[in-house]
Scaffold this active site. Structure first.
Site, PDB file in Angstrom:
ATOM      1  N   HIS A 121       8.185  -3.802  14.622  1.00  0.00           N
ATOM      2  CA  HIS A 121       8.361  -5.218  14.313  1.00  0.00           C
ATOM      3  C   HIS A 121       9.587  -5.305  13.405  1.00  0.00           C
ATOM      4  O   HIS A 121       9.511  -4.987  12.229  1.00  0.00           O
ATOM      5  CB  HIS A 121       7.110  -5.705  13.574  1.00  0.00           C
TER       6      HIS A 121
ATOM      7  N   ARG B 184       1.574  -5.464  22.015  1.00  0.00           N
ATOM      8  CA  ARG B 184       0.304  -6.174  22.121  1.00  0.00           C
ATOM      9  C   ARG B 184       0.446  -7.415  23.005  1.00  0.00           C
ATOM     10  O   ARG B 184       1.477  -7.631  23.642  1.00  0.00           O
ATOM     11  CB  ARG B 184      -0.197  -6.554  20.732  1.00  0.00           C
ATOM     12  N   ASP B 185      -0.583  -8.236  23.021  1.00  0.00           N
ATOM     13  CA  ASP B 185      -0.560  -9.446  23.837  1.00  0.00           C
ATOM     14  C   ASP B 185       0.227 -10.544  23.136  1.00  0.00           C
ATOM     15  O   ASP B 185      -0.293 -11.583  22.778  1.00  0.00           O
ATOM     16  CB  ASP B 185      -1.987  -9.903  24.165  1.00  0.00           C
ATOM     17  N   GLU B 186       1.527 -10.293  22.963  1.00  0.00           N
ATOM     18  CA  GLU B 186       2.421 -11.262  22.327  1.00  0.00           C
ATOM     19  C   GLU B 186       3.804 -11.073  22.928  1.00  0.00           C
ATOM     20  O   GLU B 186       4.142 -11.709  23.900  1.00  0.00           O
ATOM     21  CB  GLU B 186       2.406 -11.093  20.803  1.00  0.00           C
TER      22      GLU B 186
ATOM     23  N   TRP C 216      11.944 -20.727  11.099  1.00  0.00           N
ATOM     24  CA  TRP C 216      11.760 -20.386  12.512  1.00  0.00           C
ATOM     25  C   TRP C 216      12.613 -21.329  13.374  1.00  0.00           C
ATOM     26  O   TRP C 216      13.571 -20.887  14.015  1.00  0.00           O
ATOM     27  CB  TRP C 216      10.277 -20.434  12.883  1.00  0.00           C
TER      28      TRP C 216
ATOM     29  N   ASP D  17       9.165 -10.263  18.929  1.00  0.00           N
ATOM     30  CA  ASP D  17       8.612  -9.865  17.637  1.00  0.00           C
ATOM     31  C   ASP D  17       8.085  -8.447  17.692  1.00  0.00           C
ATOM     32  O   ASP D  17       8.255  -7.663  16.773  1.00  0.00           O
ATOM     33  CB  ASP D  17       7.499 -10.833  17.216  1.00  0.00           C
TER      34      ASP D  17
ATOM     35  N   GLU E 195       5.220  -4.191  10.968  1.00  0.00           N
ATOM     36  CA  GLU E 195       5.047  -5.631  10.790  1.00  0.00           C
ATOM     37  C   GLU E 195       4.643  -5.968   9.365  1.00  0.00           C
ATOM     38  O   GLU E 195       5.100  -6.956   8.787  1.00  0.00           O
ATOM     39  CB  GLU E 195       3.985  -6.138  11.760  1.00  0.00           C
TER      40      GLU E 195
END
Length: 872
Positions: free
Chosen positions: A748, A453-455, A519, A449, A727
């Site tokens: 994003h 960042r922390d993803e 999704w 995505d 995003e």
């Protein structure tokens, strides 16, 4: 120029080393500039050790993509050469092609590797930041081998070396899979690196996705609690005998200069250190899992970016601007005294005072440190982490660095660029650039995505809405084939596909059971799209049972076939609440997608010959449509929620009876007018917006939405300096500054799904048959544009469509690749207005007439055509 056969590929790959396909498939392209160039028949030969093992003989067929091997069973660890010749449209045989090759790997995913055990470096305690370990073995050879292959993998990430030389140019190997279900290995040819005498095989090993900090709750050890290495070296001696040297208890391990390595937190490197004290490695035992060769592009440095500006916003703080939001790492070149500690931070944006903006990184530290050894010019490249950034901040230096102290190293999965689009509007061209850069940055091992960042997770909803655009920009056939295996690996026992693949929520969000509308549906939509774009039926067959289980799950968990959606809705629509969804009813979205994947499954079943299943899916689809219309549609064509996305789903997925479609279109237009002809759509609705308007005759309104350069719209970020997709539509605005900090990525790609429409509507290229065997050429120009051009390297060759407008005339130049046909719909009121090479089109041999969507069309054989027609 004589006919040539080019771009020979095995399983979408050029000369793959280490292939675990027992029945590989072969593809080729025909380079032939003659009009009407095509293939009547082919002959394929496969050889091993200069002996033909399979000769197809002449096959009367025009098939030139993914032709399956049909010879004797392939042997492991064997190099096979293959070549092709064809008979062209005149019946003349071509010359044989230059041979291509492939080399098999183990061909048995569950067989233990010879002489190899899992090993790791034991630590007394798990530190907060785990260092990278060195693991090595020294061995002696009486003579250099005739052939040597290194097979290597890790629970974690590794970097291999032979005799002090790094092997390959891959990053973050072996990549990321769901380590509960499957691992991948890499194969390297190390023949040239080995010599008679003592040799050293070494690997650096770090946490990576396996046991580093990962997942947006920033916890570690999601799949295991320690990294481990598995490798075996296959040596073929001069007399043909085979010797294996693998990882075992005889290996030694030490620590070195990489004192910390983490994907989120970054890397710490102390150049004063080197491995010194070597201790025995420890052997580990793991449950047996499938171990398959990595059969798609690896993460590599694809491009380098120079600094375009260097500033000093505060004393001792130096900020390098690379001019482009990118993903990867940097090369630091510096001179500083021994012991100087340089802190390196990364950011996508700057604060108003010129300092780096890092609040949107959330819990990810995203910081590298380098401690200088001193004594001259030093070069450092982090290799066990990656970052998403445009700006690089250095602190800790006593003197101002040179602008060339920092170079951006662009990392992403090595994909071949296949599509180009350009037009006369510079903002739209920048939008196209942003879409491509967004794809490059996020197609790093899996379709993430966001990269910063922390993803950095393989969110399924983002991937399924973007995959048609992705397949225009780059060759993503093997990339998505691997990722659909990740989806199937993560499928829940219920049949629900996970929301991210590889699945990470099993550990960080266990009550998320997947199956979320738009999704979880990626498990059906993505294999189908790969089939449409590349003609690959194998991706359908190997995912068929998982896809069918997903439909069964949705049927079982629906209420009278109305599908609930419990998580994301039309994610990040502009009118969304802080919870993340707007006014489009979530059960409407869920039921719309339920209908869509069921319709796809009917087609998949038909293609694969599952006749009974096809009938069953068709019947279920009809029932879902009836339920949808009963629940969500009024007699005057109004949809529940009365949102843009609701109408887009109903029209785009063919959910309405034909008599209600004009009313639904009128209601969509009204919903847009209510927003002053601006979009109000999120991740679900936006990809459908322009395609649906164009399909139902409102391309003029689609262009109006495209050209809006205020909020919200595609050109608003472009006008405000974006170099990748954002995003949120309002990730930054002039009046409010940065958007909601908890979820505000500036790279994003989901909203970049508009790219497909630029290719197939503005320029006019889309497929009418899988793999573009039959092509639709239908540009729809706009008065604001004076020209537009797109090219696409399809599995059959390059198709292009380029139009230019003057006050009186449109000149439209198209190229139809060999072995295909095209249906051309000129932007003219009548075919009588159309000329080719300044002559009436009827004077061109081989062209016939047809219709498309009740519009006059021309059937074009392969060749190049220059159309002229009035500009109206």
């Amino acid at each position: 120029m004589p006919l040539r056969l080019t771009d020979l590929r095995t399983e979408h790959l050029v000369n793959p080393l280490g292939l675990d396909e027992s029945i590989p498939r072969f593809s080729w392209k025909i380079a032939d500039s003659r009009n009407g160039a095509s293939q009547l028949a082919y002959q394929l030969e496969v050889s091993a050790h200069n002996v033909v093992v399979w000769d197809s003989r002449r096959i009367d067929a025009d098939t030139s993509i993914l032709v399956p091997y049909a010879g004797p069973a392939l042997k492991p660890h064997t190099r096979y050469d293959w070549r092709i010749r064809i008979w062209d449209h005149t019946g003349t045989a071509s010359a044989w092609s230059t041979p291509a090759w492939f080399e098999t790997g183990f061909l048995n995913a569950l067989a233990p590797w010879p002489a190899a055990e899992w090993i790791h470096r034991p630590l007394a305690a798990a530190p907060a930041d785990r260092p990278a370990a060195h693991l090595r073995k020294t061995f002696r050879l009486t003579a250099a081998p005739r052939e040597a292959r290194l097979y290597i993998t890790a629970r974690g990430i590794f970097e291999p070396h032979v005799n002090g030389q790094r092997i390959g140019n891959d990053h973050l190997t072996p990549g990321w899979t769901d380590y509960r279900h499957r691992l991948e290995y890499l194969t390297y040819d190390v023949t040239a690196q080995l010599t008679a005498g003592d040799n050293t095989l070494e690997a650096l090993l770090a946490d990576g996705w396996y046991c580093g900090f990962f997942g947006f709750k920033t916890q570690r050890n999601n799949y295991g609690d320690k990294p481990a290495l598995l490798a075996t070296l296959r040596l073929v001696e001069a007399d043909g005998s085979v010797r294996w040297i693998g990882t075992d208890a005889s290996w030694k391990t030490s620590l070195g200069p990489v004192v910390a390595a983490d994907l989120y937190n970054g890397e710490a490197f102390d150049a004063r250190l080197a491995p010194k004290t070597w201790q025995p490695a420890r052997v580990l035992a793991f449950p047996s899992l499938p171990l398959t060769a990595k059969a798609f592009g690896r993460v590599r440095t694809i491009e380098e970016l120079a600094t375009v500006a260097l500033t000093q916003p505060t004393k001792g703080t130096h900020v390098f601007d690379l001019g482009q939001n990118m993903v990867g790492n940097i090369r630091l070149r510096i001179r500083a005294p021994r012991g100087t500690k340089i802190t390196i931070r990364y950011a996508e944006m700057l604060q108003a005072d010129g300092t780096v903006y890092t609040a949107n990184l959330r819990g990810a530290r995203c910081t590298d440190t380098y401690i200088c050894r001193g004594g001259g010019l030093e070069t450092y490249e982090p290799r066990f982490t990656f970052h998403g950034f445009r700006y690089v901040e250095l602190t800790g230096l006593k003197t101002k660095p040179r602008p060339d102290a920092v170079t951006g190293l662009v990392w992403h999965t090595d994909m071949e660029s296949t599509g180009t689009f350009t037009c006369s509007d510079p903002l739209v061209n920048q939008l196209q650039s942003n879409i491509r850069w967004g794809q490059r940055g996020n197609f790093l091992e899996v379709p993430t995505d966001c990269p910063q960042r922390d993803e950095r997770l393989g969110w399924t909803g983002d991937a399924q809405v973007f995959i048609p655009t992705a397949a225009f920009n780059y060759d993503v056939a093997s990339f998505f084939r691997k990722w659909t295996r990740d989806l199937a690996d993560g499928q829940h026992p219920s049949g629900a596909f996970p929301d991210t693949a590889p699945d990470i929520f099993f550990n960080i969000w266990p009550d998320n059971t997947g199956g979320t509308a738009a999704w979880g549906d990626a498990g059906v939509i993505c294999p189908w799209t790969v089939y449409q774009k590349y003609g690959d039926t194998r991706i359908l067959s190997e995912n068929y049972s998982a896809m069918a289980r997903s439909v069964a799950f949705q049927e079982k968990t629906s209420a009278a076939l109305i599908r609930p959606d419990t998580h994301y809705g039309d994610w990040l629509a502009p009118d969304a609440s802080e919870a993340g969804w707007g006014a489009t009813p979530s059960d409407l979205i869920g039921t719309a997608y339920f209908a869509r994947i069921t319709a796809i499954m009917a087609d998949v079943a038909r293609i694969l010959g599952h006749t009974a299943d096809a009938k069953r899916f068709n019947a279920l689809h009809a029932k879902i449509l009836a339920a949808f219309n009963r629940r969500f549609v009024t007699p005057d064509g109004r949809l529940a929620g009365d949102t843009q996305t609701a109408y887009l789903l109903a029209l785009g997925f063919d959910l309405l009876p034909e008599k209600l479609r004009p009313a639904a279109l009128a209601n969509l237009e009204r919903a847009l007018k209510r927003r002053n002809d601006h979009l109000a759509t999120g991740f679900v609705g936006t990809p459908l917006l322009c395609p649906v308007l164009s399909r139902f005759g409102r391309t003029d309104l689609a262009y109006k939405l495209l050209f809006n350069d205020d909020y919200p719209g595609w050109l608003f970020p472009v006008k405000n300096g974006a170099t990748t997709m954002w995003e949120r539509w309002n990730s930054w605005t002039p009046n409010k500054g940065f958007g909601e900090v908890g979820m505000n990525s500036f790279n994003h790609y989901a909203y970049g799904a508009i790219g497909e429409w630029l290719y197939n509507t503005t320029a006019g290229i889309s497929e009418l048959a899988p793999a573009f065997k039959k092509i639709l050429l239908r540009p729809q120009p706009h008065d604001k544009l004076t020209h537009a051009t797109a090219t696409l390297d399809t599995p059959y060759g390059i198709v292009s469509s380029a139009w230019k407008r003057t006050a009186k005339t449109i000149t439209w130049t198209v190229v139809v690749p060999p072995n295909t046909t095209a249906l051309a719909v000129p932007p003219a009121a009548s075919l009588d207005e159309v000329r080719i090479a300044k002559k009436p089109w009827r004077d061109t041999v081989g062209i016939s007439t047809a219709t498309h969507d009740n519009l006059p069309a021309l059937v074009l054989p392969p060749g190049r055509y220059v159309f002229t027609l009035p500009a109206k």
